[in-house]
Design a protein around this motif. Structure first.
Motif, PDB file in Angstrom:
ATOM      1  N   LEU A   1       0.847  -1.235  -0.009  1.00  0.00           N
ATOM      2  CA  LEU A   1       0.070  -0.072   0.070  1.00  0.00           C
ATOM      3  C   LEU A   1       0.744   1.240  -0.005  1.00  0.00           C
ATOM      4  CD1 LEU A   1      -2.880  -0.994   2.487  1.00  0.00           C
ATOM      5  CD2 LEU A   1      -2.442  -1.793  -0.006  1.00  0.00           C
ATOM      6  N   ALA A   2       0.614   2.238  -1.051  1.00  0.00           N
ATOM      7  CA  ALA A   2       1.391   3.254  -1.012  1.00  0.00           C
ATOM      8  C   ALA A   2       0.694   4.521  -1.025  1.00  0.00           C
ATOM      9  CB  ALA A   2       2.241   3.227  -2.271  1.00  0.00           C
ATOM     10  N   PRO A   3      -0.141   5.001   0.069  1.00  0.00           N
ATOM     11  CA  PRO A   3      -0.881   6.365   0.060  1.00  0.00           C
ATOM     12  C   PRO A   3       0.192   7.466   0.106  1.00  0.00           C
ATOM     13  CG  PRO A   3      -0.576   5.503   2.198  1.00  0.00           C
ATOM     14  CD  PRO A   3       0.162   4.650   1.263  1.00  0.00           C
ATOM     15  N   ASP A   4      -0.894   8.415  -0.012  1.00  0.00           N
ATOM     16  CA  ASP A   4      -0.165   9.993   0.023  1.00  0.00           C
ATOM     17  C   ASP A   4       0.760  10.102   1.262  1.00  0.00           C
ATOM     18  OD1 ASP A   4      -0.289  13.013  -0.986  1.00  0.00           O
ATOM     19  OD2 ASP A   4      -0.480  12.916   1.005  1.00  0.00           O
ATOM     20  N   ASP A   5       2.116  10.416   1.287  1.00  0.00           N
ATOM     21  CA  ASP A   5       2.802  10.380   2.377  1.00  0.00           C
ATOM     22  C   ASP A   5       2.254  11.410   3.354  1.00  0.00           C
ATOM     23  OD1 ASP A   5       4.452   8.292   2.432  1.00  0.00           O
ATOM     24  OD2 ASP A   5       5.855   9.087   0.847  1.00  0.00           O
ATOM     25  N   ASP A   6       1.935  12.487   2.856  1.00  0.00           N
ATOM     26  CA  ASP A   6       1.595  13.525   3.711  1.00  0.00           C
ATOM     27  C   ASP A   6       0.163  13.166   4.728  1.00  0.00           C
ATOM     28  OD1 ASP A   6       3.599  15.283   3.115  1.00  0.00           O
ATOM     29  OD2 ASP A   6       2.453  16.424   1.768  1.00  0.00           O
ATOM     30  N   LYS A   7      -0.689  12.538   4.007  1.00  0.00           N
ATOM     31  CA  LYS A   7      -1.983  12.417   4.854  1.00  0.00           C
ATOM     32  C   LYS A   7      -1.484  11.048   5.661  1.00  0.00           C
ATOM     33  CE  LYS A   7      -5.163  13.502   1.065  1.00  0.00           C
ATOM     34  NZ  LYS A   7      -5.998  13.132  -0.022  1.00  0.00           N
ATOM     35  N   ARG A   8      -0.717  10.167   5.336  1.00  0.00           N
ATOM     36  CA  ARG A   8      -0.377   8.959   6.061  1.00  0.00           C
ATOM     37  C   ARG A   8       0.376   9.402   7.345  1.00  0.00           C
ATOM     38  NH1 ARG A   8       4.215   6.716   6.785  1.00  0.00           N
ATOM     39  NH2 ARG A   8       5.289   7.853   5.256  1.00  0.00           N
ATOM     40  N   VAL A   9       1.238  10.420   7.270  1.00  0.00           N
ATOM     41  CA  VAL A   9       2.205  11.132   8.485  1.00  0.00           C
ATOM     42  C   VAL A   9       1.202  11.448   9.578  1.00  0.00           C
ATOM     43  CG1 VAL A   9       3.773  12.735   9.151  1.00  0.00           C
ATOM     44  CG2 VAL A   9       4.353  10.977   7.391  1.00  0.00           C
ATOM     45  N   GLU A  10       0.071  12.373   8.790  1.00  0.00           N
ATOM     46  CA  GLU A  10      -0.972  12.925   9.659  1.00  0.00           C
ATOM     47  C   GLU A  10      -1.812  11.974  10.538  1.00  0.00           C
ATOM     48  OE1 GLU A  10      -1.409  16.026  10.895  1.00  0.00           O
ATOM     49  OE2 GLU A  10       0.564  16.488   9.737  1.00  0.00           O
TER      50      GLU A  10
END
Length: 221
Positions: free
Chosen positions: A165-174
């Motif tokens: 799974l490779a979601p948007d990293d900024d959203k993932r970190v939040e």
């Protein structure tokens, strides 16, 4: 399938229904199959696994890798408590042994029991997840399913398929910061932990994605 040559991963673009259909194809002839779901922290691995489990209606059992977290007392003894979640803070050999046992479990064999991690106490409970022998699909999710070092290197060959799974990293970190806040850290402390520890692990995990069968970009709706 285990033992077959690896090809470059396919990039998935068909949403939840496409993933569900791909999981159903693994049920095939009813023999035991193992599906891995991996990716960096807060990528949505557990959420996707839970959705698949519900839709597969009794044909699958979820056995998360997180059940093999080392206990807090052992992490303190080893001096690793400040980086819990790194590869060497799990019982990788134990996880590998369980996957082998699950692959070899034949119809009519005894129930296999797996541990489960509870975030409310930050510990794992043994014997929490029952895997009957007649369930055709085991779904396992976790950070290090594709890691090629130590005991982790044996996991990939026990998976019939593995999805990254490779979601948007900024959203993932939040999401990751919010998760730590929900479990008692201040936002400042949560952000420090994520950027120092979790994101170091995320960079290691990102280097494993080419070993996957499927790369799932973005969040699954």
């Amino acid at each position: 399938m285990p033992g077959q040559p690896r090809r470059s991963p396919v990039v998935h673009r068909e949403g939840m229904e496409g993933l569900l259909e791909r999981a159903r194809e693994l049920l095939g002839d009813g023999r035991r199959r193992v599906l891995g779901i991996t990716g960096p922290p807060a990528a949505g691995k557990g959420r996707l696994a839970d959705r698949l489990l519900r839709r597969l209606e009794g044909n699958a059992v979820l056995v998360p890798m997180d059940g093999f977290h080392l206990a807090g007392a052992e992490l303190r003894r080893l001096g690793r408590q400040d980086r819990k979640g790194a590869p060497d803070t799990f019982d990788a050999a134990g996880y590998l042994a369980l996957l082998r046992r699950l692959r070899e479990q034949g119809e009519g064999d005894e129930v296999v029991y797996a541990p489960e991690f509870h975030r409310s106490v930050e510990e794992s409970y043994a014997g929490s997840i029952a895997v009957p022998s007649d369930v055709p699909l085991v779904i396992t999710e976790g950070n290090y399913l594709l890691l090629d070092q130590g005991s982790w290197s044996g996991v990939r060959e026990l998976l019939d398929e593995c999805w990254y799974l490779a979601p948007d990293d900024d959203k993932r970190v939040e999401r990751l910061i919010a998760r730590h806040v929900r479990h008692g850290l201040s936002r400042e402390r949560a952000r420090e932990w994520v950027l120092r520890s979790d994101e170091r692990n995320a960079r290691l995990i990102a280097g494993t994605r080419d070993r996957a069968d499927l790369v799932v970009r973005g969040d699954i709706g």
